[in-house]
Design an enzyme around this catalytic site. Structure first.
Site, short mmCIF file in Angstrom:
data_model
loop_
_atom_site.label_atom_id
_atom_site.label_comp_id
_atom_site.label_asym_id
_atom_site.label_seq_id
_atom_site.Cartn_x
_atom_site.Cartn_y
_atom_site.Cartn_z
N ASP A 191 -3.60 -13.77 7.53
CA ASP A 191 -4.74 -14.54 7.03
C ASP A 191 -5.52 -15.12 8.20
O ASP A 191 -4.93 -15.62 9.18
CB ASP A 191 -4.23 -15.66 6.12
CG ASP A 191 -5.35 -16.54 5.62
OD1 ASP A 191 -5.95 -16.19 4.60
OD2 ASP A 191 -5.62 -17.58 6.27
N THR A 211 -7.79 -11.24 4.98
CA THR A 211 -6.49 -11.72 4.50
C THR A 211 -5.32 -10.91 5.01
O THR A 211 -4.35 -11.47 5.51
CB THR A 211 -6.48 -11.73 2.95
OG1 THR A 211 -7.54 -12.56 2.48
CG2 THR A 211 -5.15 -12.24 2.41
N ARG A 227 -39.68 -0.23 4.81
CA ARG A 227 -40.19 -1.00 3.68
C ARG A 227 -41.38 -1.85 4.14
O ARG A 227 -41.27 -2.64 5.07
CB ARG A 227 -39.11 -1.91 3.13
CG ARG A 227 -39.56 -2.86 2.03
CD ARG A 227 -39.86 -2.15 0.74
NE ARG A 227 -40.12 -3.10 -0.35
CZ ARG A 227 -40.25 -2.75 -1.61
NH1 ARG A 227 -40.16 -1.49 -1.97
NH2 ARG A 227 -40.48 -3.65 -2.54
N GLU A 234 -2.83 -8.30 7.17
CA GLU A 234 -2.44 -8.28 8.59
C GLU A 234 -2.57 -9.68 9.21
O GLU A 234 -2.81 -9.80 10.42
CB GLU A 234 -3.27 -7.27 9.37
CG GLU A 234 -2.93 -5.83 9.04
CD GLU A 234 -1.48 -5.48 9.31
OE1 GLU A 234 -1.01 -5.68 10.43
OE2 GLU A 234 -0.81 -5.02 8.36
N GLY A 243 0.82 -1.21 0.00
CA GLY A 243 0.00 0.00 0.00
C GLY A 243 0.85 1.26 0.00
O GLY A 243 1.89 1.32 0.66
N GLN A 257 -37.03 -12.04 8.52
CA GLN A 257 -36.16 -10.87 8.48
C GLN A 257 -35.52 -10.62 9.84
O GLN A 257 -34.35 -10.25 9.94
CB GLN A 257 -36.97 -9.65 8.03
CG GLN A 257 -36.13 -8.45 7.63
CD GLN A 257 -35.59 -8.55 6.21
OE1 GLN A 257 -35.59 -9.63 5.63
NE2 GLN A 257 -35.13 -7.45 5.65
#
Length: 691
Positions: A474, A470, A362, A472, A222, A381
């Site tokens: 896995d 993944t 909704r 820092e 990075g 839900q």
């Protein structure tokens, strides 16, 4: 001594009596003889008759967010006042990277927020800033983490005074943007296997950094592709010798390597940088690949806290072995895992807020010739979203505790606390990020077609967060670290050794957990018992203890024929389950503690409700384990399932207040379907309809 009555024991009679009393109580309190639609109507009426909790959003939010609420609001307010710095829904990779850099520069230089200073002086404040920045744009949160946790953290934690004096201010004010060059094309999690080399040249008093083959190219770095001017490069330190070996390997060390000219920003000689390209997510972060060809750096650029080289080429360290130096080095880089665990919870909160607010507004279907009902009134839900909401609260308090322990570690450097933070950060990072990754897809599905619209953020959140599982470390590798520590603690218990803080419950109760379950309590099914924190925590810890004892026996057995590595691989799934079970036990313990410490009565009652749902939902999800060892009898398993569904309904009744307590304003959630008012009008205006 056993007293018999014919063919029955006194214990059998006791069980029968308890069972009859419980059954009679249930008949008196809740009619169960109705069937079909009448039964459903009666159950809904009974639930509805319960008094809804009166939750103060302000009180609950204040308790959760604590003293760092103000710094997060400063981050939110800055971006709300600067719409040109907000990330649009559609943006290409290169523009996103430049925007992300401008966002970070604006926070630091315009808003006056100094993350690096917070990281050193007040880590909790630093993690709060990262959480807020990640809520604005996850790429921003990660880019800040690269600059301060990784590049800056490596300089401060692995270097000495000379490095801090030289680099601190430039890292803090962004004059020195940098990278963290650890991962290689062929090696990621196995850091000791890194193949980049740093050979000391005593004639020039320099280290020569080399990439010996393509497998050693630094990958996914990075800040490297565009913005970085420096890199902390992890490489094997090689010292010249006079024998046939030619060089002596002193293990992996960290070196500061300039990669671009400070004035022209041109790539420096001997360094080759390529862009890793478009990614699944986090395209605001400029990941690159680095290759070094005989790059010379001063000897002082070795980050020498745990090992140094003198002018005449002699190696010096207070730690006697390569393994001890390596462990000390990695131990100082744990803040990356802490920040990922903490930030992953913020992603879960954000996704849950969007999905639950949408599910409240909704409306769809309903009884014949009656108004449609909110989709959150449907049990399906509630089953999707309410345990997730409970988990967000549980993870919040667990990671808050992790940050407190990390802050304590940075002040005291106590060996026990260091070990505790290392194991806890590995486990929480793995467990929380995996859970959040799965939950993001559930949230998208729970919002139907509207969840598929990019403007409503689930796609971006899901893609940006996916890599949390993944980098820092896995998650599968980190869980193995936790399992390995558990086995060491298990062995220490029987050798009279001390246990780290996280494992205290093993010392206190391993023997009782490994005894046969009590056949009386295995049948208790009353609500008071099931909602008793002691029962819940005992159930979690009993499962962990049995898993630990059984895997230790299996490992011992297989080691005789397969060796240590073969035995580990044979038992790997068992070990991963053990690690997850232990982390769930720690999370629940911290949640129960947070409930008990909450000063305001209604907030405490709401947290207790959510905590009970978290605990019983986890027990029900693994009910087969409890049934297989007779820890839970069939009638009790049924009661747990029924109560879990009821608690989902109860949490639904205060779901709005619970997500509002996360204190994420509309300009932070930025999803039209999550707006607290006029959600649909915002949505229609976005795609072009007139207001």
């Amino acid at each position: 001594m056993e007293i018999t009555q014919g063919n029955r024991t006194a214990e059998d009679e006791s069980i029968t009596i308890c069972r009859r009393i419980q059954r009679l109580t249930l008949h008196l309190l809740t009619p169960t003889t109705t069937t079909g639609n009448n039964k459903l109507a009666l159950e809904m009426l009974t639930c509805a008759s319960r008094v809804k909790l009166n939750v103060s959003v302000e009180e609950l939010s204040s308790y959760m967010r604590g003293k760092n609420r103000e710094i997060q609001e400063a981050v939110y307010d800055y971006f709300n006042a600067r719409p040109e710095l907000q990330t649009p829904v559609e943006i290409n990779k290169d523009d996103h990277r430049e925007l992300c850099m401008r966002q970070m520069v604006g926070l630091v230089r315009e808003a006056g927020i100094r993350p690096f200073k917070y990281m050193v002086e007040d880590p909790a404040k630093y993690f709060a800033v990262l959480e807020a920045a990640g809520s604005i744009d996850m790429s921003l949160g990660i880019k800040m983490g690269v600059q301060y946790s990784l590049w800056g953290g490596s300089v401060i934690n692995l270097g000495t005074k000379r490095h801090k004096d030289k680099y601190f201010e430039g890292i803090d004010n962004l004059d020195y943007p940098g990278c963290f060059a650890m991962t290689e094309l062929h090696h990621g999690s196995n850091v000791q296997g890194l193949q980049t080399i740093a050979i000391f040249d005593p004639l020039t008093d320099e280290f020569i950094i080399d990439t010996p083959h393509d497998g050693a190219i630094k990958w996914w770095i990075g800040n490297a592709a565009v913005h970085g001017k420096f890199a902390t490069v992890f490489a094997k330190l090689m010292l010249p010798t006079h024998d046939r070996k030619g060089a002596s390997d002193m293990g992996v060390h960290a070196f500061i390597v300039p990669i671009r000219d400070m004035n022209t920003h041109q790539t420096l000689p001997g360094i080759e940088i390529h862009d890793c390209g478009h990614k699944v997510g986090l395209n605001g972060v400029d990941n690159g690949a680095l290759r070094f060809r005989s790059v010379r750096i001063p000897r002082d650029n070795l980050l020498n806290r745990f090992g140094d080289v003198s002018r005449d080429g002699k190696y010096m360290s207070s730690l006697p072995t390569i393994n001890k130096r390596f462990a000390a080095t990695l131990g100082e880089l744990v803040n990356g895992r802490v920040s990922l665990a903490y930030s992953s919870v913020s992603v879960l909160k954000l996704a849950a807020t969007i999905a639950i607010r949408y599910s409240l507004i909704r409306q769809q279907f309903g009884p014949p010739k009656q108004p449609e009902i909110s989709i959150l009134d449907y049990q399906s839900q509630q089953h999707k979203l309410m345990p997730m909401l409970a988990s967000a609260y549980a993870f919040h308090f667990a990671t808050f505790y992790l940050v407190e322990k990390y802050s304590e570690m940075k002040k005291s450097y106590d060996e026990q606390i260091v070990a505790d933070v290392h194991a806890l950060s590995a486990g929480l990072k793995a467990y929380v990020t995996s859970y959040t990754a799965k939950s993001l897809s559930i949230c998208r599905e729970a919002c139907g077609g509207h969840g598929y619209a990019a403007i409503n953020r689930f796609g971006t959140l899901r893609n940006d967060h996916d890599i949390f599982q993944t980098f820092e470390g896995d998650n599968t590798v980190l869980l193995q670290q936790v399992a390995g520590d558990l086995l060491k603690q298990y062995q220490a218990k029987f050798k009279g050794g001390t246990l780290a803080v996280t494992w205290n419950y093993l010392r206190e109760s391993m023997s009782s957990y490994l005894s046969q379950p009590n056949p009386v309590t295995a049948r208790w099914e009353g609500e008071d018992h099931l909602r008793d924190p002691s029962f819940q925590l005992d159930a979690f810890r009993y499962r962990t203890s049995r898993l630990l004892q059984s895997v230790a026996v299996r490992m011992r057995k297989h080691s005789k024929t397969l060796g240590g590595f073969g035995a580990w691989n044979r038992c790997l799934n068992h070990l991963l389950t053990l690690a997850e079970s232990h982390i769930e036990s720690v999370i629940l313990a911290k949640f129960i503690e947070a409930v008990q410490n909450c000063p305001e009565e209604n907030s405490r009652a709401a947290l207790k409700l959510v905590c009970d749902l978290y605990a019983l939902d986890r027990i029900w999800n693994d009910i087969g384990t409890y049934r297989n060892v007779d820890y839970v009898a069939p009638n009790k398993a049924k009661a747990i399932h029924k109560l879990t569904e009821y608690l989902c309904f109860q949490v639904r009744n205060v779901a709005k207040e619970l997500v509002d307590a996360f204190d994420l304003p509309d300009h932070v959630t930025r999803a039209p379907i999550a707006m607290q008012s006029e959600a649909y009008s915002q949505y229609t205006q976005y795609i072009g309809f007139d207001p």
